[in-house]
Design a protein around this motif. Structure first.
Motif, mmCIF file in Angstrom:
data_model
loop_
_atom_site.group_PDB
_atom_site.id
_atom_site.type_symbol
_atom_site.label_atom_id
_atom_site.label_comp_id
_atom_site.label_asym_id
_atom_site.label_seq_id
_atom_site.Cartn_x
_atom_site.Cartn_y
_atom_site.Cartn_z
ATOM 1 N N LEU A 153 8.874 -8.685 16.493
ATOM 2 C CA LEU A 153 9.511 -7.629 17.276
ATOM 3 C C LEU A 153 9.484 -6.308 16.520
ATOM 4 O O LEU A 153 9.249 -5.242 17.114
ATOM 5 N N GLN A 154 9.693 -6.359 15.213
ATOM 6 C CA GLN A 154 9.654 -5.136 14.403
ATOM 7 C C GLN A 154 8.263 -4.523 14.393
ATOM 8 O O GLN A 154 8.100 -3.295 14.514
ATOM 9 N N LEU A 155 7.237 -5.355 14.280
ATOM 10 C CA LEU A 155 5.859 -4.852 14.298
ATOM 11 C C LEU A 155 5.515 -4.236 15.647
ATOM 12 O O LEU A 155 4.884 -3.175 15.717
ATOM 13 N N LEU A 156 5.934 -4.911 16.729
ATOM 14 C CA LEU A 156 5.666 -4.374 18.062
ATOM 15 C C LEU A 156 6.379 -3.042 18.275
ATOM 16 O O LEU A 156 5.843 -2.122 18.907
ATOM 17 N N LEU A 157 7.573 -2.931 17.739
ATOM 18 C CA LEU A 157 8.337 -1.687 17.864
ATOM 19 C C LEU A 157 7.649 -0.554 17.123
ATOM 20 O O LEU A 157 7.515 0.566 17.640
ATOM 21 N N ASN A 158 7.183 -0.825 15.905
ATOM 22 C CA ASN A 158 6.479 0.197 15.128
ATOM 23 C C ASN A 158 5.170 0.593 15.803
ATOM 24 O O ASN A 158 4.800 1.772 15.830
ATOM 25 N N THR A 159 4.465 -0.398 16.362
ATOM 26 C CA THR A 159 3.204 -0.112 17.060
ATOM 27 C C THR A 159 3.435 0.772 18.280
ATOM 28 O O THR A 159 2.682 1.716 18.537
ATOM 29 N N MET A 160 4.478 0.469 19.034
ATOM 30 C CA MET A 160 4.776 1.265 20.223
ATOM 31 C C MET A 160 5.146 2.694 19.835
ATOM 32 O O MET A 160 4.729 3.664 20.488
ATOM 33 N N MET A 162 4.229 4.416 17.097
ATOM 34 C CA MET A 162 3.053 5.145 16.625
ATOM 35 C C MET A 162 2.077 5.407 17.772
ATOM 36 O O MET A 162 1.448 6.472 17.824
ATOM 37 N N SER A 163 1.959 4.461 18.690
ATOM 38 C CA SER A 163 1.037 4.633 19.811
ATOM 39 C C SER A 163 1.480 5.765 20.728
ATOM 40 O O SER A 163 0.647 6.478 21.297
#
Length: 332
Positions: A153-160, A162-163
């Motif tokens: 969830l943390q990785l997905l949050l960071n990806t969103m 930055m995207s």
């Protein structure tokens, strides 16, 4: 010339019909009193005047066509001598209409980016709370599964986050002299739980090489490579970072021993939304956006990113950094 004549075929048809009408009218009106030489003389004058007008109009048409082929923005000032005032007013009106729509869309896009940024920062607090609550859990199996979910969830949050900034990254780019090994270690740290959980072997063949780039965006690019290595890993997974320098610049190679990329998919992996054929029905669902973002960021940072199709033991990406310190006015 042929294209011009096709565009003007209606006008040419009207001219021919008008010429026929004039000839028929004079023949009917004058009858026997009409001298055929006078009629031919009149026709020659009309054809000459029409021909001169067609040549002048064709020259203007060709000039406008050349301007269109330059793929540059054409202002109404440049078209003033070639088009009528009515046409120019219509073009100006359309430009104002579309520019207004573009401005409104830009405002809406910026509002959406701001909302995502606020939401992403606010969502970090519940994740921290979940992490603290998970530390108090005595069930080791549940604790491990919860930790895995929290980290994803943390990785997905960071990806969103930055995207969402990728559309207008110019205001968020800071070019500086970066120690490449530090950026690599920072990206690895972001995925440390997954790398440890999957028993990855990490090899960093990087010493004291420096590059000129944006630290955060470069880390994000490496994040995508590491994420793919984790997603598509096999038994005894490994991740190797190697630096090679030559006359063209400095190359950073990121390679793994996963399932790799097929030759059929290789030309399209950087395309938006391309998911490929590998592991489509597995535990991970590819969105086809990760490598697309990598390519977009690389273009903004002046980095050449390519896939080494000769590497058959997994997947190897190459990032080429050019020494552009003089361009960015950065001291060595």
């Amino acid at each position: 010339m042929i294209r011009y004549l096709k565009d003007q075929k209606r006008l040419l048809l009207i001219g021919i019909m008008l010429l026929l009408f004039i000839n028929i009218y004079f023949i009917y009106l004058c009858g026997s009193r009409l001298y055929i030489n006078d009629l031919i003389y009149l026709d020659v004058i009309l054809i000459f005047i029409s021909g001169c007008w067609l040549i002048w109009n064709y020259l203007n048409y060709r000039q406008v066509y050349r301007m269109m082929k330059m793929n540059d923005f054409i202002t109404t000032d440049k078209l003033d001598r070639y088009l009528s005032n009515q046409v120019l007013e219509i073009i100006e009106q359309n430009n104002n209409y579309y520019q207004c729509n573009i401005n409104n869309l830009n405002i809406q896009m910026q509002e959406l980016v701001d909302y995502i940024s606020r939401w992403s920062h606010e969502a970090k607090l519940p994740i921290v709370t979940m992490r603290l609550m998970n530390e108090r859990t005595n069930d080791l199996i549940l604790k491990k599964e919860m930790r895995l979910t929290i980290e994803r969830l943390q990785l997905l949050l960071n990806t969103m986050l930055m995207s969402s900034k990728l559309r207008n990254p110019e205001n968020d780019i800071k070019i500086e002299k970066i120690l490449l090994s530090q950026v690599i270690k920072e990206a690895i740290k972001h995925h440390s739980y997954f790398l440890i959980n999957d028993h990855f072997t990490i090899v960093i063949n990087v010493k004291n090489e420096y590059v000129y780039s944006d630290r955060r965006w470069l880390t994000y690019m490496l994040d995508q490579f590491i994420t793919n290595s984790i997603k598509y890993s096999q038994d005894n997974p490994s991740l190797i970072f190697t630096v090679v320098q030559n006359d063209r610049g400095l190359y950073l190679m990121v390679e793994d021993n996963g399932i790799g990329i097929t030759k059929e998919d290789a030309p399209y992996i950087f395309d938006r939304g391309f998911t490929g054929h590998n592991l489509r029905d597995g535990d991970y669902r590819s969105t086809g956006m990760g490598l697309y973002f990598v390519k977009e960021i690389a273009l903004k940072l002046g980095i050449e990113v390519t896939l080494d199709e000769t590497y058959t033991q997994g997947c190897r990406f190459k990032l080429c950094f050019v020494d552009n310190a003089d361009y960015f006015l950065i001291d060595y």
